[in-house]
Write an enzyme that holds these catalytic residues in place. Structure first.
Site, PDB file in Angstrom:
ATOM      1  N   ASP A 139       0.855  -1.184   0.000  1.00  0.00           N
ATOM      2  CA  ASP A 139       0.000   0.000   0.000  1.00  0.00           C
ATOM      3  C   ASP A 139       0.895   1.239   0.000  1.00  0.00           C
ATOM      4  OD1 ASP A 139      -3.004   0.889   0.601  1.00  0.00           O
ATOM      5  OD2 ASP A 139      -1.657   2.202   1.734  1.00  0.00           O
ATOM      6  N   ASN A 147      -2.310  13.274  -3.687  1.00  0.00           N
ATOM      7  CA  ASN A 147      -3.443  13.780  -4.469  1.00  0.00           C
ATOM      8  C   ASN A 147      -3.846  15.181  -4.028  1.00  0.00           C
ATOM      9  OD1 ASN A 147      -3.997  11.770  -6.375  1.00  0.00           O
ATOM     10  ND2 ASN A 147      -5.164  10.550  -4.921  1.00  0.00           N
ATOM     11  N   HIS A 152      -4.761  15.102  -8.836  1.00  0.00           N
ATOM     12  CA  HIS A 152      -5.006  13.711  -9.212  1.00  0.00           C
ATOM     13  C   HIS A 152      -4.162  13.269 -10.402  1.00  0.00           C
ATOM     14  CE1 HIS A 152      -8.246  12.781  -6.404  1.00  0.00           C
ATOM     15  NE2 HIS A 152      -8.692  14.015  -6.593  1.00  0.00           N
ATOM     16  N   ASP A 156      -2.100   9.854 -10.385  1.00  0.00           N
ATOM     17  CA  ASP A 156      -2.124   8.812 -11.412  1.00  0.00           C
ATOM     18  C   ASP A 156      -0.716   8.501 -11.909  1.00  0.00           C
ATOM     19  OD1 ASP A 156      -4.844   8.661 -11.208  1.00  0.00           O
ATOM     20  OD2 ASP A 156      -5.272   9.751 -13.070  1.00  0.00           O
ATOM     21  N   GLU A 182      -4.652   2.677  -4.056  1.00  0.00           N
ATOM     22  CA  GLU A 182      -3.186   2.594  -4.043  1.00  0.00           C
ATOM     23  C   GLU A 182      -2.695   1.272  -3.471  1.00  0.00           C
ATOM     24  OE1 GLU A 182      -4.425   4.948  -0.294  1.00  0.00           O
ATOM     25  OE2 GLU A 182      -5.140   4.580  -2.324  1.00  0.00           O
TER      26      GLU A 182
END
Length: 271
Positions: A139, A147, A152, A156, A182
């Site tokens: 994770d 973010n 965002h 990404d 994630e």
């Protein structure tokens, strides 16, 4: 020649051939059952309707009687080519859809359903071979902050680069999928707990080693990883292995993140 993987897709067969004859070749070609279709034109001096039906029942796609006209043969070949082109396009489209159905569209890794299916299949296999299998859940640490701070698009980009680094750090026979957000699920084939922890450590180090760059901004990205293995409890199913790895992941987060932890009795599981 027609049973090879590189067999021609369009064939003109004479009916009268020794051992086997044309219809028997047709039957054997159809029994192969491969996706790659072979279009067969039977060429024969027989012109009875019963012979035509017998040839088609054997698996022929078309039928020409001798003496044949060259223009008619060319027309039949063109028709066969069109059929094969359409069939090949359908196969290519089906393969694209199959890949899309099993892949995460952002990272290109296996999606949640596909990686869990892979882990389930592998667990059945290693049980038959009396071998262990490891799973790890990775994770990304503080991903929401990325973010919120950089947007965002940056998030990404981080996911794509993290996926690339993790995939590159694994052994050729391991696998990885994005299970959501994630979080990533890793299959470490043939691994006991210590071996799986080693695989997880390489994944962790691959992210921690070098900072990531988005546009002109450089920032560090780390991950926490929880690890479990079927070696300790070979009778346990995939759900239990994933829960055990997930519990170990929470301990890695609680320890300050950017860490690997092995599943143990500390997690309240039966180890």
């Amino acid at each position: 020649a027609l049973e090879r993987d590189d067999a021609p897709q369009l064939v003109v067969l004479d009916w009268e051939m020794p051992h086997p004859d044309g219809p028997e070749v047709c039957r054997r070609v159809r029994k192969r059952g491969t996706d790659r279709y072979t279009y067969v034109i039977l060429l024969t001096a027989r012109n009875e309707k019963a012979d035509l039906i017998a040839g088609m029942n054997a698996g022929a796609d078309d039928y020409l009687t001798k003496p044949f006209d060259a223009y008619e043969l060319e027309a039949r070949l063109r028709a066969g080519i069109r059929v094969l082109e359409l069939q090949n396009e359908l196969i290519a489209t089906r393969e694209i859809l199959r890949i899309q159905a099993s892949r995460d569209p952002l990272t290109g890794l296996l999606n949640r359903r596909a990686i869990i299916e892979k882990v389930t299949t592998e667990l059945h296999r290693v049980r038959r071979e009396s071998r262990p299998m490891g799973v790890a859940i990775a994770d990304l640490d503080s991903f929401k902050q990325i973010n919120d701070t950089y947007g965002h698009a940056a998030g990404d980009a981080v996911l794509v680069e993290a996926a690339r680094r993790m995939r590159a750090s694994l052994r050729p026979y391991d696998d990885i999928g994005r299970t959501g957000g994630e979080e990533f699920l890793i299959l470490a084939s043939g691994c006991d707990l210590a071996c799986a922890a080693g695989v997880a450590e390489r994944v962790r180090a691959a992210l921690d080693r070098d900072p990531m760059v988005f546009n002109t901004t450089t920032f560090s990205v780390t991950c926490s990883v929880g690890v479990a293995s079927s070696a300790e409890h070979p009778e346990r199913d995939v759900d239990w292995l994933i829960r055990a790895a997930d519990a170990a992941l929470y301990r890695a987060k609680a320890a300050g993140r950017n860490a690997v932890r092995e599943a143990s009795a500390l997690d309240g599981t039966e180890f």
